[in-house]
Scaffold this active site. Structure first.
Site, PDB file in Angstrom:
ATOM      1  CG  HIS A 161      -1.659  -1.230   1.486  1.00  0.00           C
ATOM      2  ND1 HIS A 161      -2.895  -1.539   0.977  1.00  0.00           N
ATOM      3  CD2 HIS A 161      -1.274  -2.326   2.203  1.00  0.00           C
ATOM      4  CE1 HIS A 161      -3.264  -2.748   1.386  1.00  0.00           C
ATOM      5  NE2 HIS A 161      -2.283  -3.253   2.121  1.00  0.00           N
ATOM      6  CB  SER A 198      12.975  23.043 -14.611  1.00  0.00           C
ATOM      7  OG  SER A 198      12.187  24.209 -14.676  1.00  0.00           O
ATOM      8  CE  LYS A 238      11.341  19.834 -10.592  1.00  0.00           C
ATOM      9  NZ  LYS A 238      10.165  20.357 -11.292  1.00  0.00           N
ATOM     10  CD  GLU A 296       8.174  12.799 -15.284  1.00  0.00           C
ATOM     11  OE1 GLU A 296       7.446  13.353 -14.463  1.00  0.00           O
ATOM     12  OE2 GLU A 296       9.013  13.422 -15.950  1.00  0.00           O
TER      13      GLU A 296
END
Ligand code: ARG
Length: 461
Positions: A159, A280, A286, A293
């Site tokens: 979980h 970024s 970043k 992704e």
């Protein structure tokens, strides 16, 4: 293109409307099948010659002509014409242009229906082999890193809540198991795919004395397909392949998701280098896991390809229908997506750095060794597990109330809950002791993990 140039133009008085041509044309994508188409034609011509259906001279002319066309395509000199619809007619028309009369005999005893079914099977077969090699690379990368991290402790989750300590190597080997099954699915699909439709002709077979076993063998198939209708009308081999790719993509997506979680600043278990991250345009700090992704996202295309082809096929009466021309683009797209995802995942696995301190620290949070405490009560006090679970729950509640680890609770306080608990309990509460005790087959004990990683590395050489 004059109507007479179209192979099927004999009974047609007029040429196709521009829209008719636009919806019908497939050369823009099926040109990818050129090598398979030439190989299929070579095998067919050799068989026609051997069976005395064409003369040795014609066979030789066709073979030489196909060779020349192969060169033209390889060197970028072949002109792919939209007006000639697809790869099969493009190559045949060029053959006739080059060698004349003999070229017009190649299409004896076959049809584009069995031709395309053969080409596409050959193409999917090559794709399976390429994909299997890429999966193996990824498995090797994972097994390498697993061997390196057989004893690196991290929290195991259910979980996404801290459950029990595990080793990072164990976690990575879980993906090796998944990928091994992906390979198995592709191998199974290859076995069923490997029958040759060539010679089924349009749908009914042919009256020429062809030798289907010969063409099948020449093209590396195990045998010819046994029913001519089935040969030209099913695409289940492509569907099975896409289903296997969709499951593979789901696995890669899960790993990608974990990479995204692990590399997040709030978790920080793993870092990726400049090679596998992007910056970024506005936030200089970043480091984004774009490859992970996009791997996660490409699952959508691959699953989409499976659904698209299932939908194309589901209502088609026997035998061939032009609907089936829509089989190719989803398969090509899924192959490109899966291949890139595999390469990116392999790259990330080799690139990633495990932040072992962070992992180790997180492994001890959330009372991760509570199960070990309960197991101690079962072992040392012969308590039924359910009772041990209850007592452990009270001890965890105590630790939680005080905001301390299980290992920091004084013995006397534990004895207030269960008087028979002894000092030896503390030997069970460390994460190291916890993982070391998981020696059951398939468990996370570092020795187990090291042995499994070694086993895989041997198998994968
Ligand atoms: N381009 C076609 C396809 O991909 C080849 C088969 C055409 N057959 C036909 N009867 N029109 O399916």
């Amino acid at each position: 293109m004059s109507k007479s140039k179209l192979q099927w133009g004999g009974r047609f008085a007029g040429g196709p409307d521009a829209i008719m041509q636009a919806i019908n044309v497939s050369i823009g994508f099926d040109r990818k099948l050129w090598q398979q188409d030439i190989n299929g034609s070579r095998a067919h011509a050799a068989m026609l010659g051997k069976c005395g259906i064409i003369t040795p001279q014609d066979e030789a002319a066709i073979t030489a002509g196909l060779e020349a066309i192969e060169q033209e395509i390889e060197t970028g000199h072949f002109v792919f014409a939209e007006a000639l619809e697809d790869i099969h007619t493009n190559i045949e028309a060029r053959l006739i242009e080059r060698i004349g009369e003999a070229g017009r005999r190649l299409h004896t005893g076959r049809s584009r229906n069995d031709q395309v079914a053969t080409d596409f099977r050959l193409f999917v077969r090559d794709a399976i082999d390429g994909m299997a090699a890429q999966i193996k690379d990824l498995m090797r990368a994972l097994a390498d890193r697993a061997a390196e991290h057989a004893g690196t402790i991290m929290p195991g989750f259910t979980h996404l809540q801290t459950a029990q300590p595990i080793t990072f190597g164990h976690h990575l080997l879980a993906y090796v198991e998944m990928l091994a099954r992906d390979q198995g699915r592709l191998a199974d699909c290859r076995v069923r795919l490997n029958e040759c439709p060539l010679g089924a002709a349009a749908l009914a077979g042919t009256s020429y004395p062809i030798d289907r076993a010969m063409t099948a063998a020449t093209l590396g198939f195990d045998r010819p397909t046994a029913n001519s209708l089935d040969s030209v009308s099913d695409r289940d081999f492509a569907l099975e392949f896409l289903a296997a790719l969709a499951i593979l993509a789901m696995h890669l997506s899960r790993f990608a998701e974990e990479m995204i979680i692990w590399t997040s600043n709030i978790v920080g278990f793993v870092s990726l280098s400049d090679a596998f991250t992007t910056g970024s345009s506005i936030m200089p700090q970043k480091r984004n896991p774009d490859a992970a992704e996009l791997t996660r996202a490409k699952t959508g295309r691959i699953t989409g390809a499976l659904v698209a082809l299932l939908t194309v096929m589901k209502g088609l009466p026997m035998a061939y229908a032009k609907d089936m021309q829509e089989d190719k683009e989803p398969v090509f797209d899924a192959i490109a997506a899966a291949s890139l995802s595999l390469a990116a995942t392999t790259g990330m696995v080799r690139d990633m750095r495990a932040n072992t301190q962070t992992m180790r620290q997180a492994a001890g949070l959330g009372f991760a060794t509570a199960t070990d405490l309960a197991d101690y009560l079962v072992r040392a006090l012969a308590l039924p597990f359910r009772d041990a679970h209850h007592i452990t729950g009270r001890i965890v509640a105590l630790a939680e109330a005080r905001g301390i680890d299980l290992a920091a609770i004084p013995l006397a306080d534990m004895q207030a809950i269960e008087p028979r608990i002894k000092d030896e309990i503390f030997g069970c509460l460390s994460v190291e002791a916890s993982v070391a005790s998981r020696t059951s087959y398939g468990g996370t004990a570092p020795d187990n993990v090291a042995a499994q990683a070694r086993k895989w590395l041997e198998e994968l050489t």
